[in-house]
Design an enzyme around this catalytic site. Structure first.
Site, PDB file in Angstrom:
ATOM      1  N   HIS A 168      24.540-142.536   3.565  1.00  0.00           N
ATOM      2  CA  HIS A 168      23.931-142.260   2.263  1.00  0.00           C
ATOM      3  C   HIS A 168      23.223-143.476   1.677  1.00  0.00           C
ATOM      4  O   HIS A 168      22.426-143.338   0.742  1.00  0.00           O
ATOM      5  CB  HIS A 168      24.981-141.709   1.283  1.00  0.00           C
ATOM      6  CG  HIS A 168      25.946-142.715   0.747  1.00  0.00           C
ATOM      7  ND1 HIS A 168      27.229-142.839   1.236  1.00  0.00           N
ATOM      8  CD2 HIS A 168      25.839-143.638  -0.237  1.00  0.00           C
ATOM      9  CE1 HIS A 168      27.855-143.789   0.563  1.00  0.00           C
ATOM     10  NE2 HIS A 168      27.028-144.290  -0.332  1.00  0.00           N
TER      11      HIS A 168
ATOM     12  N   SER B  53      28.935-149.558  -1.209  1.00  0.00           N
ATOM     13  CA  SER B  53      28.859-148.619  -0.090  1.00  0.00           C
ATOM     14  C   SER B  53      28.280-149.297   1.143  1.00  0.00           C
ATOM     15  O   SER B  53      27.231-149.951   1.077  1.00  0.00           O
ATOM     16  CB  SER B  53      27.986-147.423  -0.470  1.00  0.00           C
ATOM     17  OG  SER B  53      28.607-146.612  -1.430  1.00  0.00           O
TER      18      SER B  53
ATOM     19  N   ASP C  86      29.081-139.984   7.560  1.00  0.00           N
ATOM     20  CA  ASP C  86      28.465-140.878   6.572  1.00  0.00           C
ATOM     21  C   ASP C  86      28.338-142.295   7.111  1.00  0.00           C
ATOM     22  O   ASP C  86      28.633-143.265   6.419  1.00  0.00           O
ATOM     23  CB  ASP C  86      29.243-140.870   5.251  1.00  0.00           C
ATOM     24  CG  ASP C  86      28.463-141.533   4.117  1.00  0.00           C
ATOM     25  OD1 ASP C  86      27.226-141.561   4.201  1.00  0.00           O
ATOM     26  OD2 ASP C  86      29.101-142.018   3.167  1.00  0.00           O
TER      27      ASP C  86
END
Length: 495
Positions: A129, A234, A159
């Protein structure tokens, strides 16, 4: 009390210093001899920590941090529609040339995330993402060098993504064994939260085997940590006290969007399996059992007379699939694969997906209170998120988003339940929508079920692609089921 500004005698100075020392010594409850005649200022006593307690991880951080990078991605977004009725002929007749523009042209926005150098030749592991939909990806190293990165491969179900920059002899992090991580282990999270610069936070492993239900494909086995993780972390590193990478920071649970001490990292063992495939072939292949499953809770265990609420119960078996060929049936409770115990449906899905297609596995299942073993040759799980090219959709994974901004896949029992559809529904599930594509403009959303195109039922990607192409320049009439509602929308190719 008076304050004297004049010069004090040497005797007065010594007396004053003695009184001050005595005062501090009394407050601290310590009895120490101090040399008041020394011309050097007194040095603070060394910090004494209890035996076995580490008071600093500075050396660890200095060794780990150069291998954690900042990733800046440039993406395209579409401004909100300001005048949704501009195409109304009555309004256009009234306003004429003064009719306001419907919306602004697509804008470019920048996202910030983190990544981990896993190979000295420039390979970087991050979240899918972080780079999803990026037009350009820049990687910033801690030595202030900046590189344009190439996307080697991306895997939405886990992911994870792998990037490559043109650099050599880079610092790296070695991957630890996340299966050996214990709840309570001390960890450090390294990344670039909110774009403020590289930041290190500390905490412990709060839990293992978590599933949040937010990832595309639900291949989840998160490590939960209370180390502070925020937006921008992230793709960054979760490391243990020996400096090994044990997780890729991925998600947070927060009502406000900020850290509340509940963060999730993809375990290193899962990340390594995905990374190795992406670096070799650019994509990930997973095994498939061919069943729809659900976890066994206490009520089900009691109803089925099971010894414990563990395992995954088979709710349906795909016709002609590996499980049916091996003899598995609805109602069987799968308790182990290759002698590895199955805790729940998510655990079973991860175990099977980690095995290559074509693998022969032994599945243990409870049937009528007795354990039975089945030899299953795994099939290949269709890639649910990778779009095919516009002119080629024979792989069955989806139709490319170049012309239509959409990715679709055949509906399964599992995905039907996830998106609130009926298991008996037929059609193609919309798994991805480009916000700047014609599908988004038409009102199509992720989770919609496309049942017809130009009044013809569509059940496969090939049927959908052919039906859309037959429309030519004319918009296609698409029948969409959205949970319990059925609506018609029009879809045309991107201009």
């Amino acid at each position: 009390m008076k304050i004297y500004r004049g010069a004090l005698s040497r005797a007065n100075i010594v007396v004053s210093l003695v009184l001050v020392v005595f005062s501090f010594a009394s407050c601290s409850g310590q009895s120490k001899l101090m040399n008041l005649t020394s011309s050097q200022p007194a040095q603070p006593p060394p910090v004494v920590s209890p035996a076995g307690v580490q008071t600093s991880y500075a050396d660890l951080v200095s060794r780990v941090s150069p291998a954690v990078v900042t990733i800046r991605s440039t993406e395209r977004t579409r401004a909100a529609q300001q005048f949704p009725f501009m195409d109304d002929p009555t309004l256009r007749e009234f306003f004429g040339d003064r009719m306001p523009q419907q919306q602004q042209p697509p804008q470019r926005v920048q996202g910030v995330g983190s990544g981990v150098i896993v190979n000295p030749e420039g390979y970087i592991l991050t979240n899918h993402h972080v780079v999803d939909g990026a037009l350009e990806i820049k990687v910033e190293l801690t030595d202030n060098r900046t590189f344009t990165a190439k996307l080697v491969g991306s895997d939405p179900p886990s992911d994870l993504a792998v990037l490559k920059i043109d650099a050599t002899s880079l610092p790296t992090l070695s991957l630890g064994d996340s299966d050996k991580v214990r709840v309570g282990d001390f960890v450090l999270a390294v990344g670039n939260p909110l774009g403020i610069g590289q930041t290190v936070t500390s905490g412990i492993v709060s839990a293992k085997g978590r599933a949040t239900g937010l990832s595309d494909g639900s291949f989840e086995d998160f490590l939960q940590t209370d180390a502070a993780i925020n937006r921008g972390n992230s793709g960054g590193a979760l490391v243990n006290t020996t400096g090994e990478l044990i997780g890729i920071n991925s998600q947070i649970l927060s009502p406000s969007g900020g850290n509340i001490g509940i963060g999730f990292a993809i375990p290193s063992n899962m990340a390594k399996a995905v990374m190795d495939q992406l670096m070799k072939t650019g994509k990930v292949r997973r095994g498939m059992l061919g069943v729809t499953i659900q976890s066994v809770d206490s009520d089900l265990a009691q109803s089925l007379n099971l010894p414990s609420a563990r395992g995954a119960i088979v709710t349906s078996v795909a016709t002609g699939g590996p499980a049916e060929k091996a003899g598995l049936k609805r109602g069987d409770v799968i308790t182990a694969v290759n002698k590895q115990p199955v805790a729940d449906n998510n655990n079973l899905r991860n175990i099977v997906a980690s095995m290559p297609p074509g693998s022969n596995v032994e599945v243990t299942a409870l049937r009528n209170g007795r354990d039975q073993n089945f030899q299953v040759a795994l099939a290949e799980l269709p890639n649910q998120a990778e779009p095919a090219s516009d002119d080629e959709s024979s792989d069955g994974s989806g139709i490319g988003n170049g012309k239509y901004g959409i990715t679709v896949q055949p509906l399964t029992g599992e995905t039907a339940q996830r998106f609130g559809l009926d298991a008996t529904d037929q059609g193609l599930l919309v798994t991805r929508v480009d916000p700047a594509g014609s599908a988004a403009n038409a009102g199509i959303r992720q989770g919609d079920l496309i049942q017809e195109v130009n009044r013809q039922p569509v059940k496969t990607v090939a049927e959908f692609s052919a039906a859309i192409q037959r429309s030519g320049a004319k918009p296609a009439l698409v029948l969409v089921k959205r949970r319990n509602a059925v609506i018609y929308l029009t879809l045309k190719a991107n201009s």
